[in-house]
Design an enzyme around this catalytic site. Structure first.
Site, short mmCIF file in Angstrom:
data_model
loop_
_atom_site.label_atom_id
_atom_site.label_comp_id
_atom_site.label_asym_id
_atom_site.label_seq_id
_atom_site.Cartn_x
_atom_site.Cartn_y
_atom_site.Cartn_z
N SER A 66 31.41 20.24 -16.30
CA SER A 66 31.59 20.11 -17.75
C SER A 66 31.43 18.68 -18.23
CB SER A 66 32.96 20.68 -18.12
OG SER A 66 33.13 20.73 -19.51
N ASP A 259 29.45 18.89 -25.09
CA ASP A 259 29.85 18.27 -23.82
C ASP A 259 28.81 18.64 -22.77
OD1 ASP A 259 30.51 20.96 -23.42
OD2 ASP A 259 32.23 20.48 -22.15
N ASP A 263 30.09 23.83 -23.68
CA ASP A 263 31.09 24.80 -24.14
C ASP A 263 32.09 24.16 -25.12
OD1 ASP A 263 32.64 23.33 -22.37
OD2 ASP A 263 33.24 25.03 -21.12
N ALA A 354 41.78 21.20 -29.91
CA ALA A 354 41.38 20.02 -30.67
C ALA A 354 40.11 19.39 -30.09
CB ALA A 354 42.51 19.01 -30.69
N ASN A 355 39.88 19.58 -28.77
CA ASN A 355 38.69 18.99 -28.12
C ASN A 355 37.39 19.71 -28.47
OD1 ASN A 355 38.55 21.33 -26.50
ND2 ASN A 355 39.67 20.39 -24.82
N ARG A 481 54.54 16.95 -22.30
CA ARG A 481 54.24 18.05 -21.37
C ARG A 481 53.66 17.45 -20.09
NH1 ARG A 481 48.66 19.02 -21.59
NH2 ARG A 481 48.90 20.93 -20.39
N GLY A 484 48.50 19.10 -15.86
CA GLY A 484 48.26 20.20 -14.91
C GLY A 484 47.63 19.72 -13.61
N THR A 485 47.18 18.47 -13.55
CA THR A 485 46.40 18.03 -12.40
C THR A 485 46.90 16.76 -11.71
OG1 THR A 485 44.93 16.85 -13.93
CG2 THR A 485 44.25 19.06 -13.24
#
Length: 527
Positions: A66, A259, A263, A354-355, A481, A484-485
């Site tokens: 991506s 991008d 997508d 938002a991206n 938050r 995740g990575t």
């Protein structure tokens, strides 16, 4: 040992897993430096085969990283209706990826037994890739592969499962919509497109002839020179709040960026004072949902339309949708799969992060009502026009996944039909100033959240501290938050001025650092 097991065992030795490497299958599949992915590609081929046998359907495998730099790569699986693979099978992917050589066959057998897979079933797998040098398959954008998998498994009901079928379906719908835009000038048809030096640029070139003279695309970062996603592309523009390298923007000219795998999309323009204006996923969702709501009213259709957002959606967009447009707004956890799932709960679900990653979902019941009304001979002219526009809009939207090309055409059609410029669109509401920061911590798992990640449950005292800090500023909110990575905590803050948003973000970052085990230097003030 049966022949097939022996064959898998021998072939997997040609794609050894690097010692000590552990990878996690996330929303975007696997994504890391290309040199670490040889064993992953082999094993995901095995998993896609099992998934195909289990579902008795065609499964997609997309090789892409991506918006990541060119030296990275990645792979993700696509389920039968073009959606992302289920959470359970994400777990199987992680298990297979991290299995040592001598336990790979056992992991495969466990999946076959747990899922009761009939191994005599035939398998069908579609493979696509972006423009990275390390890829060896058919050149497609990620959304095009999602589209083709869905077409194949619906036996052509969704469309023809070819690249040409994709171009024809979208362009035909776009041309039908723009017939409703009167007296468009060449300037209004002109759009500057940043292709991120990726696959989207190549596919945009292929699609141009299908759009005839209804759209005049000026393509930059088309892959002929320059590196993939380097100082260009949707992510660069969104983060830097600046135009991509290689694009010559005139004052007020409508511009957009894809991008790397096409997508995501964001729009932007510069005003007469040279100020840069970003039209991100929130603005896109607002434009499309208000257009659809107006058409539903004109068509006399009682269908519930909702916009699905995450905690990152700008507060101004939420207030405009709820208070002015009276549109239902639902908030869910960050990640496309959460948004997609929530959007399925409504007659029409609009979701954009938002991206710039997002799409619109229409329930089968909603599509049937619209199709029935198209055929109704008793409709008056206003209803007939509105419902025909709805029908063409459904055909233009790639409902399987966020699709920069499809989303771009929807936006262009809506602006044309409503006679709006980029400036008119931007003026619908004014974003609250905001700031995103991140704090490195020793273990991100100490942060636990609730209420769609808008409130922290642990560590103790953190949410109370955030609440008291927010009260100091006008029109303010903030949340934290875990990433995740990586072991970082992401901080978001917004307020009535940029200075206040920056100050609030800094104070919340300090609270995270002190209460959630921050490491390294304390966060410094931004000013």
């Amino acid at each position: 040992m049966p022949f097939v097991e022996l064959d898998i065992s021998q072939k997997s030795k040609l794609h050894p897993k690097p010692e000590g490497l552990t990878l996690q299958y996330g929303t975007a599949g696997f994504r890391t430096h290309a040199k670490h992915l040889d064993h992953i590609m082999f094993r995901m081929g095995l998993l896609a085969t099992l998934r195909s046998k289990k579902t008795k359907s065609t499964i997609g495998v997309m090789v892409t990283a991506s918006h990541n730099p060119e030296e990275d790569n990645g792979v993700k699986l696509i389920d039968p209706m073009g959606e992302m693979v289920t959470a359970l099978w994400e777990g199987y992917a992680t298990q297979l990826a991290n299995a040592e050589q001598d336990s790979l066959l056992k992991e495969l057998k466990d999946i076959i037994e747990k899922e009761d897979i009939n191994m005599s079933e035939p398998a069908s797998v579609y493979v696509g890739k972006d423009t990275r040098l390390m890829n060896y398959y058919g050149l497609v954008t990620t959304p095009q592969l999602h589209y083709m998998v869905c077409c194949c498994n619906t036996h052509g009901c969704y469309g023809s499962p070819t690249i040409e079928g994709y171009y024809q379906k979208l362009s035909q719908a776009f041309l039908q919509l723009t017939q409703n835009a009167l007296n468009r000038t060449d300037d209004q048809k002109r759009l500057l497109v940043d292709g991120a030096n990726g696959i989207g640029a190549l596919k945009m070139r292929e699609m141009e002839p299908f759009l005839r003279s209804e759209m005049q695309v000026v393509l930059s970062n088309d892959g002929s020179s320059g590196k993939l996603n380097h100082m260009c592309g949707a992510d660069y523009v969104k983060v830097q709040q600046n135009a991509p390298q290689g694009m010559n923007m005139g004052v007020g000219e409508r511009c957009c960026s894809f991008d790397g795998d096409a997508d995501r999309i964001v729009y932007y323009y510069t005003d007469s004072k040279g100020c840069f204006h970003l039209l991100d996923g929130d603005k896109i969702a607002t434009l499309i949902s208000t257009y659809l709501k107006e058409l539903l009213t004109q068509a006399g259709l009682n269908l519930q339309i909702a916009v699905v957002q995450t905690a990152y959606a700008n507060g101004s967009s939420t207030r405009y949708l709820e208070d002015v447009m009276k549109v239902t707004v639902c908030c869910t956890k960050t990640g496309v799969k959460h948004l997609h799932h929530a959007a399925q709960e409504y007659d029409i679900g609009v979701y954009f992060e938002a991206n710039g990653h997002g799409t619109v979902l229409f329930s089968k019941a909603a599509q049937k009502q619209i199709q029935d009304l198209v055929k109704d001979p008793n409709s008056n002219d206003e209803r007939k026009r509105a419902v025909k526009l709805l029908e063409s809009t459904i055909n233009l939207i790639n409902q399987t996944v966020g699709d920069a090309i499809s989303d771009m055409l929807v936006i262009e059609a809506v602006l044309a039909i409503r006679g709006m410029s980029a400036q008119d669109w931007d003026a619908i509401y004014t974003d609250l100033p905001n700031r995103q920061l991140k704090v490195t911590v020793s273990d991100r798992r100490v942060i636990d959240t609730t209420d769609a990640e808008r409130r922290a449950v642990s560590p103790e005292g953190l949410q109370d501290t955030i609440d008291s800090l927010v009260k100091k500023y006008k029109s303010a909110r903030s949340f934290v938050r875990p990433s995740g990575t990586e072991d970082v905590v992401r901080v978001y803050a917004e307020a009535d001025t940029q200075e206040s948003a920056d100050s609030l973000a800094h104070e919340v970052s300090l609270a995270v650092y002190r209460l959630a085990g921050g490491i390294g230097d304390e966060p410094k003030p931004l000013h």
